[in-house]
Design a protein around this motif. Structure first.
Motif, PDB file in Angstrom:
ATOM      1  N   TRP A  96     -84.645 -91.802  26.960  1.00 15.67           N
ATOM      2  CA  TRP A  96     -85.538 -90.681  27.287  1.00 15.67           C
ATOM      3  C   TRP A  96     -85.632 -89.682  26.144  1.00 15.67           C
ATOM      4  O   TRP A  96     -86.650 -89.029  25.961  1.00 15.67           O
ATOM      5  CB  TRP A  96     -85.063 -89.968  28.557  1.00 15.67           C
ATOM      6  CG  TRP A  96     -85.040 -90.828  29.779  1.00 15.67           C
ATOM      7  CD1 TRP A  96     -85.737 -91.993  29.987  1.00 15.67           C
ATOM      8  CD2 TRP A  96     -84.273 -90.613  30.965  1.00 15.67           C
ATOM      9  NE1 TRP A  96     -85.436 -92.500  31.233  1.00 15.67           N
ATOM     10  CE2 TRP A  96     -84.548 -91.673  31.859  1.00 15.67           C
ATOM     11  CE3 TRP A  96     -83.382 -89.626  31.366  1.00 15.67           C
ATOM     12  CZ2 TRP A  96     -83.973 -91.771  33.116  1.00 15.67           C
ATOM     13  CZ3 TRP A  96     -82.801 -89.720  32.620  1.00 15.67           C
ATOM     14  CH2 TRP A  96     -83.105 -90.777  33.485  1.00 15.67           C
ATOM     15  N   TYR A 124     -85.971 -90.279  23.136  1.00 15.36           N
ATOM     16  CA  TYR A 124     -86.857 -90.771  22.073  1.00 15.36           C
ATOM     17  C   TYR A 124     -88.319 -90.779  22.495  1.00 15.36           C
ATOM     18  O   TYR A 124     -89.161 -91.310  21.786  1.00 15.36           O
ATOM     19  CB  TYR A 124     -86.418 -92.172  21.631  1.00 15.36           C
ATOM     20  CG  TYR A 124     -84.983 -92.214  21.164  1.00 15.36           C
ATOM     21  CD1 TYR A 124     -84.609 -91.653  19.944  1.00 15.36           C
ATOM     22  CD2 TYR A 124     -83.987 -92.782  21.955  1.00 15.36           C
ATOM     23  CE1 TYR A 124     -83.286 -91.676  19.530  1.00 15.36           C
ATOM     24  CE2 TYR A 124     -82.662 -92.804  21.541  1.00 15.36           C
ATOM     25  CZ  TYR A 124     -82.321 -92.255  20.328  1.00 15.36           C
ATOM     26  OH  TYR A 124     -81.013 -92.270  19.921  1.00 15.36           O
ATOM     27  N   THR A 125     -88.632 -90.203  23.650  1.00 19.80           N
ATOM     28  CA  THR A 125     -90.008 -90.245  24.162  1.00 19.80           C
ATOM     29  C   THR A 125     -90.797 -89.008  23.748  1.00 19.80           C
ATOM     30  O   THR A 125     -90.230 -87.941  23.469  1.00 19.80           O
ATOM     31  CB  THR A 125     -90.016 -90.329  25.700  1.00 19.80           C
ATOM     32  OG1 THR A 125     -89.449 -89.121  26.236  1.00 19.80           O
ATOM     33  CG2 THR A 125     -89.248 -91.553  26.197  1.00 19.80           C
ATOM     34  N   GLU A 126     -92.102 -89.158  23.754  1.00 20.42           N
ATOM     35  CA  GLU A 126     -92.990 -88.031  23.483  1.00 20.42           C
ATOM     36  C   GLU A 126     -92.833 -86.970  24.575  1.00 20.42           C
ATOM     37  O   GLU A 126     -92.908 -85.769  24.300  1.00 20.42           O
ATOM     38  CB  GLU A 126     -94.443 -88.506  23.394  1.00 20.42           C
ATOM     39  CG  GLU A 126     -95.422 -87.403  23.035  1.00 20.42           C
ATOM     40  CD  GLU A 126     -95.114 -86.697  21.722  1.00 20.42           C
ATOM     41  OE1 GLU A 126     -95.335 -85.474  21.643  1.00 20.42           O
ATOM     42  OE2 GLU A 126     -94.653 -87.366  20.765  1.00 20.42           O
ATOM     43  N   ARG A 127     -92.596 -87.421  25.797  1.00 24.69           N
ATOM     44  CA  ARG A 127     -92.418 -86.479  26.907  1.00 24.69           C
ATOM     45  C   ARG A 127     -91.235 -85.545  26.638  1.00 24.69           C
ATOM     46  O   ARG A 127     -91.322 -84.337  26.879  1.00 24.69           O
ATOM     47  CB  ARG A 127     -92.207 -87.249  28.211  1.00 24.69           C
ATOM     48  CG  ARG A 127     -92.069 -86.355  29.422  1.00 24.69           C
ATOM     49  CD  ARG A 127     -91.906 -87.184  30.682  1.00 24.69           C
ATOM     50  NE  ARG A 127     -91.645 -86.331  31.844  1.00 24.69           N
ATOM     51  CZ  ARG A 127     -91.246 -86.781  33.014  1.00 24.69           C
ATOM     52  NH1 ARG A 127     -91.062 -88.078  33.210  1.00 24.69           N
ATOM     53  NH2 ARG A 127     -91.023 -85.937  34.008  1.00 24.69           N
ATOM     54  N   TRP A 128     -90.119 -86.083  26.127  1.00 26.56           N
ATOM     55  CA  TRP A 128     -88.959 -85.249  25.802  1.00 26.56           C
ATOM     56  C   TRP A 128     -89.278 -84.311  24.647  1.00 26.56           C
ATOM     57  O   TRP A 128     -88.938 -83.125  24.678  1.00 26.56           O
ATOM     58  CB  TRP A 128     -87.729 -86.089  25.475  1.00 26.56           C
ATOM     59  CG  TRP A 128     -86.620 -85.242  24.905  1.00 26.56           C
ATOM     60  CD1 TRP A 128     -86.182 -85.222  23.621  1.00 26.56           C
ATOM     61  CD2 TRP A 128     -85.845 -84.265  25.603  1.00 26.56           C
ATOM     62  NE1 TRP A 128     -85.177 -84.298  23.464  1.00 26.56           N
ATOM     63  CE2 TRP A 128     -84.949 -83.690  24.676  1.00 26.56           C
ATOM     64  CE3 TRP A 128     -85.821 -83.804  26.920  1.00 26.56           C
ATOM     65  CZ2 TRP A 128     -84.043 -82.688  25.021  1.00 26.56           C
ATOM     66  CZ3 TRP A 128     -84.906 -82.806  27.261  1.00 26.56           C
ATOM     67  CH2 TRP A 128     -84.042 -82.261  26.307  1.00 26.56           C
ATOM     68  N   ARG A 129     -89.938 -84.832  23.619  1.00 25.18           N
ATOM     69  CA  ARG A 129     -90.269 -83.986  22.469  1.00 25.18           C
ATOM     70  C   ARG A 129     -91.133 -82.799  22.905  1.00 25.18           C
ATOM     71  O   ARG A 129     -90.943 -81.672  22.447  1.00 25.18           O
ATOM     72  CB  ARG A 129     -90.949 -84.806  21.373  1.00 25.18           C
ATOM     73  CG  ARG A 129     -89.966 -85.649  20.575  1.00 25.18           C
ATOM     74  CD  ARG A 129     -90.617 -86.283  19.352  1.00 25.18           C
ATOM     75  NE  ARG A 129     -91.452 -87.420  19.698  1.00 25.18           N
ATOM     76  CZ  ARG A 129     -91.016 -88.649  19.891  1.00 25.18           C
ATOM     77  NH1 ARG A 129     -89.735 -88.915  19.770  1.00 25.18           N
ATOM     78  NH2 ARG A 129     -91.835 -89.632  20.192  1.00 25.18           N
ATOM     79  N   GLN A 130     -92.071 -83.049  23.828  1.00 27.23           N
ATOM     80  CA  GLN A 130     -92.931 -81.974  24.310  1.00 27.23           C
ATOM     81  C   GLN A 130     -92.145 -80.982  25.175  1.00 27.23           C
ATOM     82  O   GLN A 130     -92.300 -79.772  25.036  1.00 27.23           O
ATOM     83  CB  GLN A 130     -94.123 -82.532  25.103  1.00 27.23           C
ATOM     84  CG  GLN A 130     -95.127 -81.468  25.498  1.00 27.23           C
ATOM     85  CD  GLN A 130     -95.710 -80.745  24.292  1.00 27.23           C
ATOM     86  OE1 GLN A 130     -96.191 -81.362  23.347  1.00 27.23           O
ATOM     87  NE2 GLN A 130     -95.659 -79.416  24.307  1.00 27.23           N
ATOM     88  N   ARG A 137     -89.001 -80.320  25.019  1.00 23.07           N
ATOM     89  CA  ARG A 137     -88.126 -79.588  24.100  1.00 23.07           C
ATOM     90  C   ARG A 137     -88.895 -78.441  23.430  1.00 23.07           C
ATOM     91  O   ARG A 137     -88.425 -77.301  23.395  1.00 23.07           O
ATOM     92  CB  ARG A 137     -87.617 -80.595  23.066  1.00 23.07           C
ATOM     93  CG  ARG A 137     -86.591 -80.123  22.137  1.00 23.07           C
ATOM     94  CD  ARG A 137     -86.139 -81.250  21.271  1.00 23.07           C
ATOM     95  NE  ARG A 137     -87.220 -81.671  20.380  1.00 23.07           N
ATOM     96  CZ  ARG A 137     -87.064 -82.412  19.302  1.00 23.07           C
ATOM     97  NH1 ARG A 137     -85.876 -82.867  18.998  1.00 23.07           N
ATOM     98  NH2 ARG A 137     -88.066 -82.726  18.544  1.00 23.07           N
ATOM     99  N   LYS A 138     -90.094 -78.727  22.949  1.00 19.74           N
ATOM    100  CA  LYS A 138     -90.917 -77.686  22.318  1.00 19.74           C
ATOM    101  C   LYS A 138     -91.284 -76.598  23.315  1.00 19.74           C
ATOM    102  O   LYS A 138     -91.268 -75.411  22.982  1.00 19.74           O
ATOM    103  CB  LYS A 138     -92.184 -78.300  21.719  1.00 19.74           C
ATOM    104  CG  LYS A 138     -91.936 -79.121  20.488  1.00 19.74           C
ATOM    105  CD  LYS A 138     -93.222 -79.747  19.991  1.00 19.74           C
ATOM    106  CE  LYS A 138     -92.948 -80.759  18.909  1.00 19.74           C
ATOM    107  NZ  LYS A 138     -94.165 -81.497  18.528  1.00 19.74           N
TER     108      LYS A 138
END
Length: 144
Positions: free
Chosen positions: A44, A46-52, A54-55
Motif C-alpha cells: 500500500w 507504493y501506491t498512488e493513493r498513499w502518495r496522495q 500523504r500529501k
C-alpha cells in the motif's frame, strides 16, 4: 658517488568508499525486503493513493511536525523532511491504514528517533526526548 635505492611505498591504495554499501545499510535493505515479502499490506505504501493521502496530510498539517512544531521543509533524507506517520499502528488493518485522521506529519528525525522509541516500548519523558533530539540537530524545542 652513492647509488640511490628505491624506497618502499608506505601508503596503500584505499578501496572505493562510495561504491559498496556498508554492512548496516545492506542489513537495513534486506530487512525492508523481508518485510515487503511477509507483510502484504506493505504494498500500500507504493501506491498512488498513499502518495496522495500523504500529501493531503502534509498540507492539512501545514508541513509542521505534530510532535515538535518543526517546519518540515527538507528533502528526504534530511532531518526536517516530512514523514506521514500512522498515529495508531495499523498492523494491516486497511480501514486504519487509509484513515486520514490516523495519519500525522512528523519530521523525519522525530519519526525515526522519538516515535520509533515509543512504538518499541520506551516509556520515558517524551518531551525530554524530543528536546534532546532537537538539540542534537541544533534546533530549539518549544513545548506546544
Amino acid at each position: 658517488m652513492a647509488r640511490l635505492s628505491s624506497i618502499k611505498p608506505r601508503l596503500q591504495a584505499l578501496g572505493s568508499r562510495i561504491a559498496a554499501p556498508s554492512d548496516r545499510q545492506e542489513a537495513e535493505a534486506e530487512r525492508h525486503r523481508q518485510r515487503d515479502r511477509t507483510q502484504p499490506w506493505r504494498r500500500w505504501y507504493y501506491t498512488e493513493r498513499w502518495r496522495q493521502l500523504r500529501k493531503d496530510v502534509w498540507v492539512r498539517d501545514n508541513f509542521t511536525c505534530r510532535m515538535s512544531g518543526i517546519i518540515c521543509c527538507g528533502a528526504y533524507p534530511a532531518a526536517n523532511s516530512p514523514v506521514a506517520d500512522h498515529i495508531i499502528k495499523h498492523n494491516g488493518d486497511e480501514a486504519l491504514f487509509w484513515d486520514i485522521d490516523n495519519v500525522q506529519t512528523l519530521a523525519k528525525v522525530i519519526h525515526d528517533r522519538v516515535k520509533q522509541a515509543i512504538e518499541n516500548g520506551w516509556s520515558g519523558d517524551v518531551e525530554a526526548l524530543i528536546a534532546k533530539v532537537m538539540s542534537e540537530q541544533g534546533w530549539t524545542y518549544r513545548p506546544r
